[in-house]
Every structure is written in C-alpha cells, then in structure tokens.
Design an enzyme around this catalytic site. Structure first.
Site, PDB file in Angstrom:
ATOM      1  N   GLY A   9       0.837  -1.198   0.000  1.00 35.36           N
ATOM      2  CA  GLY A   9       0.000   0.000   0.000  1.00 35.36           C
ATOM      3  C   GLY A   9       0.868   1.244   0.000  1.00 35.36           C
ATOM      4  O   GLY A   9       2.028   1.224  -0.404  1.00 35.36           O
ATOM      5  N   GLY A 122       6.458   9.155  10.217  1.00 40.44           N
ATOM      6  CA  GLY A 122       6.977   9.959   9.119  1.00 40.44           C
ATOM      7  C   GLY A 122       6.061   9.982   7.912  1.00 40.44           C
ATOM      8  O   GLY A 122       6.348  10.671   6.937  1.00 40.44           O
ATOM      9  N   LYS A 171       5.447   3.820  19.646  1.00 44.13           N
ATOM     10  CA  LYS A 171       4.621   4.340  18.558  1.00 44.13           C
ATOM     11  C   LYS A 171       3.210   4.648  19.039  1.00 44.13           C
ATOM     12  O   LYS A 171       2.583   5.630  18.596  1.00 44.13           O
ATOM     13  CB  LYS A 171       4.576   3.344  17.393  1.00 44.13           C
ATOM     14  CG  LYS A 171       3.805   3.832  16.166  1.00 44.13           C
ATOM     15  CD  LYS A 171       4.332   5.159  15.653  1.00 44.13           C
ATOM     16  CE  LYS A 171       3.863   5.526  14.261  1.00 44.13           C
ATOM     17  NZ  LYS A 171       2.458   5.411  13.965  1.00 44.13           N
ATOM     18  N   HIS A 174       3.530   7.899  20.854  1.00 44.74           N
ATOM     19  CA  HIS A 174       3.806   8.894  19.814  1.00 44.74           C
ATOM     20  C   HIS A 174       2.513   9.339  19.150  1.00 44.74           C
ATOM     21  O   HIS A 174       2.258  10.539  18.966  1.00 44.74           O
ATOM     22  CB  HIS A 174       4.764   8.289  18.789  1.00 44.74           C
ATOM     23  CG  HIS A 174       4.888   9.029  17.496  1.00 44.74           C
ATOM     24  ND1 HIS A 174       3.898   8.995  16.518  1.00 44.74           N
ATOM     25  CD2 HIS A 174       5.867   9.821  17.003  1.00 44.74           C
ATOM     26  CE1 HIS A 174       4.275   9.736  15.498  1.00 44.74           C
ATOM     27  NE2 HIS A 174       5.458  10.248  15.762  1.00 44.74           N
ATOM     28  N   GLU A 178       0.563  12.892  18.972  1.00 46.71           N
ATOM     29  CA  GLU A 178       0.174  13.431  17.666  1.00 46.71           C
ATOM     30  C   GLU A 178      -1.276  13.887  17.670  1.00 46.71           C
ATOM     31  O   GLU A 178      -1.608  14.968  17.160  1.00 46.71           O
ATOM     32  CB  GLU A 178       0.406  12.358  16.608  1.00 46.71           C
ATOM     33  CG  GLU A 178      -0.026  12.690  15.205  1.00 46.71           C
ATOM     34  CD  GLU A 178       0.084  11.472  14.303  1.00 46.71           C
ATOM     35  OE1 GLU A 178      -0.960  11.006  13.807  1.00 46.71           O
ATOM     36  OE2 GLU A 178       1.216  10.966  14.130  1.00 46.71           O
TER      37      GLU A 178
END
Length: 298
Positions: A9, A122, A171, A174, A178
């Site tokens: 993907g 990213g 993550k 994180h 975010e």
C-alpha cells in the site's frame, strides 16, 4: 541482503522503493494485482501469493510487514509462520498493540524465528526516504539487521527501544501525542477562522512555521493545505480514530497516569463523527497531508 515487503500500500510501496534505492534485493507481496504490477514496473519482484514470495529467497528471509493492525496482520502472521525457518526474521511495521507484539514474538521464538516490532512514523514521505523507526525485540536480532533501519530512516531517526513490544509501545504513545498536537492546531485555526478579522490562513501557518515556538512539520502541512483550499472547502470536519490514542488512554488508566490532552483529543475525534467543525477539518487536512488518509467530502 534480501528483504520481502508484505503489503504494498502507500507505506509498503514507498518503503520498498526506499530499500531498492539503497541497493537491497527487495521483493514484494500483495493480494491486490494492480499494486503488484506497479511494484514490478518499478523494478521490484513481486508476487500475489505468500508461498511464492517465500520461495523466491536464496538465503535468510527477512520479511517486513506493512499491513493494517488487527485481524489482517494476525492472519498474515499465522500464514507466514509455518513457511519460515529457524534464523529467519520478521519485522512487523504496522500500528499493532504492543501486547500483541509481545505475544507474537514469543510464538515465533518457539520456532527460533526472530521477531521485531517496528513502530513507523513519518508518513508516506518518511517511508519513501527518511522514516522514523522505533524497534523492539531481542537485541542480537536487531543488531543483525540494524543497517537496514539505518539506511531507510532519517539521520538519528531509528532507535532500538528494548524488549519485545517496546517499539510499538513507543509508537502508541507517539500517536497519542500526535492526536493532541493536531487537535490544538485545529482549535487554534478555528478561533482564527471565526474571528472578526480577515486572516489569510495560509500566511498565518507560514509565519508560525518560521521562528515561532510552534513551528513544525504539521504546520508546514497546514500551510500547504490552506494554499490548496483557503477554507478547506472540500473537507468535512470528520476525523477517524485508528486505535493508537485509545490504547494510549487505556494504558494510562492501567498505570494511573493522567493524559487529559490526549484523552480529550480522542474524544473530539469521536465527536467529529456526529458534527462538522472547522477544527476537525484542520485535523482531517493534516492527516491527508502526511499520511494520505482519505478525505471525507461533504
């Protein structure tokens, strides 16, 4: 070094191209024939079926999964495990729950197959050239493929986080952070948009991103989004919740740790399913800008 990417993907395809540019022998696998054809057209040997991918390796198999967390990843790992041999390595790069990663690593260890959980940040551009990677698992396994992470990440953009699950734990947190950052940006621009002044939102984002305390990649994305759509005309104020912030809040509750900003940003995502607000238009635009997430149109 031979590396197989399962899931071609947006993230997986760009990671495969990243690896190819660093001269790895990249192979791909996806059930979607069109993306397999796209990978082949870019010089990446790719397959529709998992056994064909596994059989194409001449040496140690390094398999990097870039699939949605949950049932799809669980099913693929179940199919993958009996096809691998002792000494092979699995890197799971989706947004899986860290407790699932701990369990899966133990299962693969029974067959002496290495298992690394790799939190990946990213967005699409990061996967293509400068990813941010947080890796958990046995240190000796990490060290055996460390160059792989060094080559595909930004400078100082990868970290051996520790034992199994630690990469996905980082993550998870994180993504909770975010959520809070994006919600704050969205609320700020709603205040600006609804004021009595005639602000140019693109110029506001630009000036804030040059020298201010809140300059960031997210603000760069917002500047570009306002450049394309000054009032985010094509966006609906709806932003999906993909799970990580919920896990962050649940983990905070287990630990007795206060995370009010992250919790409220998660609740705002839920609220966005019911009403259309400009702040959530901003969040939706940010998600589209860095991750290619689908725009919910009016």
């Amino acid at each position: 070094m031979e590396v197989g990417i399962i899931g071609l993907g947006k993230m997986g395809m760009n990671l495969a191209l990243n690896l190819k540019e660093h001269h790895y022998q990249v192979k791909g696998m996806d059930v979607n024939p069109s993306v397999v054809d796209q990978a082949v057209s870019n010089g990446i040997s790719s397959f529709h079926k998992l056994p064909d991918l596994i059989d194409s390796f001449e040496g140690t198999r390094i398999i990097w999964l870039m699939l949605p967390a949950g049932e799809i990843t669980e099913m693929m790992l179940g199919e993958l495990r009996p096809l691998l041999e002792a000494g092979d390595i699995v890197i799971e790069g989706g947004n899986s729950h860290y407790k699932d990663s701990i369990r899966r690593a133990a299962v693969f260890q029974e067959n002496e197959i290495g298992y690394l959980d790799c939190g990946t940040s990213g967005g699409i551009s990061g996967a293509r050239s400068q990813a941010c990677l947080m890796i958990g698992g046995k240190q000796e396994i990490f060290e055996s493929v460390e160059q792989l992470f060094k080559d595909t990440s930004a400078e100082n953009g990868y970290l051996y986080a520790g034992a199994s699950g630690s990469g996905h734990y980082l993550k998870m947190v994180h993504n909770g952070i975010e959520y809070g950052m994006m919600q704050a940006i969205g609320e700020g621009f709603q205040l600006i948009q609804e004021s009595d002044y005639s602000f140019d939102l693109e110029k506001v984002a630009r000036v804030w991103n040059n020298g201010s305390v809140i300059r960031s990649w997210l603000m760069e994305i917002m500047e570009e989004q306002f450049k394309q759509q000054p009032n985010l005309e094509e966006y609906k104020g709806v932003a999906a919740s993909s799970g990580e912030a919920q896990w962050t809040v649940e983990t905070a509750l287990e630990q007795g740790t206060a995370v009010p900003v992250i919790a409220l940003s998660l609740f705002m995502r839920n609220l966005s399913q019911e009403e259309d607000s400009f702040s959530l238009k901003v969040v939706s635009a940010l998600r589209n800008g860095f991750g290619g997430h689908e725009i919910v149109k009016k």
